[in-house]
Design a protein around this motif. Structure first.
Motif, mmCIF file in Angstrom:
data_model
loop_
_atom_site.group_PDB
_atom_site.id
_atom_site.type_symbol
_atom_site.label_atom_id
_atom_site.label_comp_id
_atom_site.label_asym_id
_atom_site.label_seq_id
_atom_site.Cartn_x
_atom_site.Cartn_y
_atom_site.Cartn_z
ATOM 1 N N GLY A 156 1.958 13.331 -0.949
ATOM 2 C CA GLY A 156 1.513 12.016 -1.379
ATOM 3 C C GLY A 156 2.251 10.898 -0.668
ATOM 4 O O GLY A 156 1.642 9.916 -0.221
ATOM 5 N N TRP A 157 3.571 11.047 -0.533
ATOM 6 C CA TRP A 157 4.355 10.040 0.175
ATOM 7 C C TRP A 157 4.024 10.027 1.675
ATOM 8 O O TRP A 157 3.969 8.974 2.301
ATOM 9 C CB TRP A 157 5.858 10.275 -0.031
ATOM 10 C CG TRP A 157 6.397 9.524 -1.198
ATOM 11 C CD1 TRP A 157 6.803 10.051 -2.391
ATOM 12 C CD2 TRP A 157 6.587 8.112 -1.303
ATOM 13 N NE1 TRP A 157 7.234 9.047 -3.226
ATOM 14 C CE2 TRP A 157 7.114 7.846 -2.584
ATOM 15 C CE3 TRP A 157 6.370 7.052 -0.435
ATOM 16 C CZ2 TRP A 157 7.422 6.550 -3.025
ATOM 17 C CZ3 TRP A 157 6.671 5.750 -0.865
ATOM 18 C CH2 TRP A 157 7.195 5.514 -2.147
ATOM 19 N N ARG A 167 11.659 0.386 -0.266
ATOM 20 C CA ARG A 167 10.917 1.304 -1.126
ATOM 21 C C ARG A 167 11.653 1.568 -2.432
ATOM 22 O O ARG A 167 11.036 1.781 -3.479
ATOM 23 C CB ARG A 167 10.668 2.622 -0.377
ATOM 24 C CG ARG A 167 10.167 3.790 -1.240
ATOM 25 C CD ARG A 167 11.315 4.641 -1.748
ATOM 26 N NE ARG A 167 10.884 5.678 -2.675
ATOM 27 C CZ ARG A 167 10.729 5.531 -3.977
ATOM 28 N NH1 ARG A 167 10.933 4.356 -4.550
ATOM 29 N NH2 ARG A 167 10.370 6.529 -4.751
ATOM 30 N N GLY A 201 -0.270 3.206 4.778
ATOM 31 C CA GLY A 201 0.455 1.945 4.835
ATOM 32 C C GLY A 201 0.624 1.433 6.250
ATOM 33 O O GLY A 201 0.447 0.237 6.517
ATOM 34 N N VAL A 256 0.839 -1.204 0.000
ATOM 35 C CA VAL A 256 0.000 0.000 0.000
ATOM 36 C C VAL A 256 0.870 1.248 0.000
ATOM 37 O O VAL A 256 0.610 2.218 -0.739
ATOM 38 C CB VAL A 256 -0.951 -0.013 1.211
ATOM 39 C CG1 VAL A 256 -1.652 1.334 1.369
ATOM 40 C CG2 VAL A 256 -1.977 -1.138 1.074
ATOM 41 N N LEU A 257 1.920 1.245 0.822
ATOM 42 C CA LEU A 257 2.847 2.381 0.876
ATOM 43 C C LEU A 257 3.412 2.694 -0.496
ATOM 44 O O LEU A 257 3.386 3.847 -0.959
ATOM 45 C CB LEU A 257 3.979 2.051 1.850
ATOM 46 C CG LEU A 257 5.241 2.924 1.786
ATOM 47 C CD1 LEU A 257 4.949 4.326 2.290
ATOM 48 C CD2 LEU A 257 6.378 2.288 2.582
ATOM 49 N N LEU A 293 0.742 3.863 -3.263
ATOM 50 C CA LEU A 293 0.329 5.259 -3.157
ATOM 51 C C LEU A 293 1.510 6.217 -3.321
ATOM 52 O O LEU A 293 1.358 7.305 -3.885
ATOM 53 C CB LEU A 293 -0.357 5.494 -1.816
ATOM 54 C CG LEU A 293 -1.645 4.691 -1.594
ATOM 55 C CD1 LEU A 293 -2.219 4.966 -0.212
ATOM 56 C CD2 LEU A 293 -2.664 4.984 -2.673
ATOM 57 N N GLY A 294 2.698 5.824 -2.828
ATOM 58 C CA GLY A 294 3.869 6.689 -2.938
ATOM 59 C C GLY A 294 4.387 6.785 -4.363
ATOM 60 O O GLY A 294 4.539 7.879 -4.915
ATOM 61 N N ALA A 324 0.872 8.263 2.037
ATOM 62 C CA ALA A 324 1.126 6.855 1.748
ATOM 63 C C ALA A 324 1.679 6.137 2.973
ATOM 64 O O ALA A 324 1.293 4.991 3.271
ATOM 65 C CB ALA A 324 2.100 6.731 0.574
#
Length: 261
Positions: free
Chosen positions: A46-47, A210, A54, A16-17, A20-21, A50
């Motif tokens: 946005g991050w 990431r 997340g 999810v992180l 969206l990131g 996220a």
């Protein structure tokens, strides 16, 4: 909590992180999107959101979602004389990496037509992985160390700092000596701040999974005209955050007022 549940929660939360990131980066940089040209602050926020979503998605496992955080908290536990479980640490990191790959693949599916239309290979790679504004691998690593140190220090503070939501403020959090249920939002705000203040030189990976997971996805996905995955830089957003996270874990108890072993 059993290891299987921890693995699943970390995997889902990291997916999810990254969804969206990396998704907000795709929206800003790819040709023809509704958010094209939205700018650096949109990416920052946005991050941050996220991270918030997340962590909430993986609350059952503690929502670490980041090998630098996992290793930093382990280092802090060692300093405090608390036991650590090496198997659980390894399982969390594996789940974080797999989740990051999965999230990146879903971003590609969501923006498939825009990836096809985007003529610049660098913009396509930027959706998945970080890259420096000025390439100097040593100094880029220093930037990642500093930024991740701030992140992990904040996580330690939010977890342990007494009085942030103390009983005198009428806290209803499960642990009245910490931020409790507000911790995910607090960490999200820190991530936005790091991006705005320290993100300029490297794009602030501050999370090895990431960067590595989506970079791997970029390498194997059939992205039209994608170019290379810049593997010569790829070690910087792995090594820098790990060093920064562990350093924060080692010194956090000593330098944060009120945090005790």
């Amino acid at each position: 909590m059993d290891l299987g549940s921890i693995f699943l929660a970390e995997l889902v939360g990291t997916a999810v992180l990254v969804l969206l990131g990396c998704g907000v980066v795709a929206n800003v940089v790819l040709k023809g999107t509704k958010g094209n040209g939205g700018g650096w602050l949109l990416i920052n926020f946005g991050w941050g959101f996220a991270v918030f979503i997340g962590v909430l998605s993986s609350a059952a496992s503690g929502g670490q979602l980041n090998p630098a955080v996992t290793l930093g908290l382990a280092a802090n536990s060692l300093v405090n004389g608390d036991p650590i479980d090496g198997g659980e640490i390894g399982l969390r990191i594996l789940a974080q990496l797999i989740g990051a790959i999965l999230g990146a693949v879903i971003v590609w599916l969501a923006y498939k037509l825009h990836f096809d239309d985007e003529p610049d290979p660098a913009s396509k790679l930027a959706v998945f992985a970080t890259g420096p504004a000025k390439r100097s691998l040593g100094w880029n690593t220093v930037t990642e160390i500093i930024a991740t140190f701030v992140l992990v220090l904040a996580v330690i503070a939010f977890t342990n700092f007494p009085g942030i939501l103390g009983s005198d403020l009428g806290s209803t959090a499960p642990d009245s000596t910490s931020l409790g249920n507000l911790a995910p939002l607090a960490v999200a705000i820190v991530v936005v701040s790091i991006g705005a203040s320290l993100g300029g030189p490297t794009g602030y990976a501050i999370n090895p999974a990431r960067d590595l997971g989506p970079r791997l996805a970029h390498a194997f996905l059939p992205i039209k005209g994608k170019g290379g995955s810049d593997w010569s830089y790829s070690w910087v957003p792995i090594v820098g955050p790990i060093i920064g996270g562990i350093l924060a874990g080692l010194v956090g108890t000593a330098i944060l007022p009120g945090v005790t072993a």
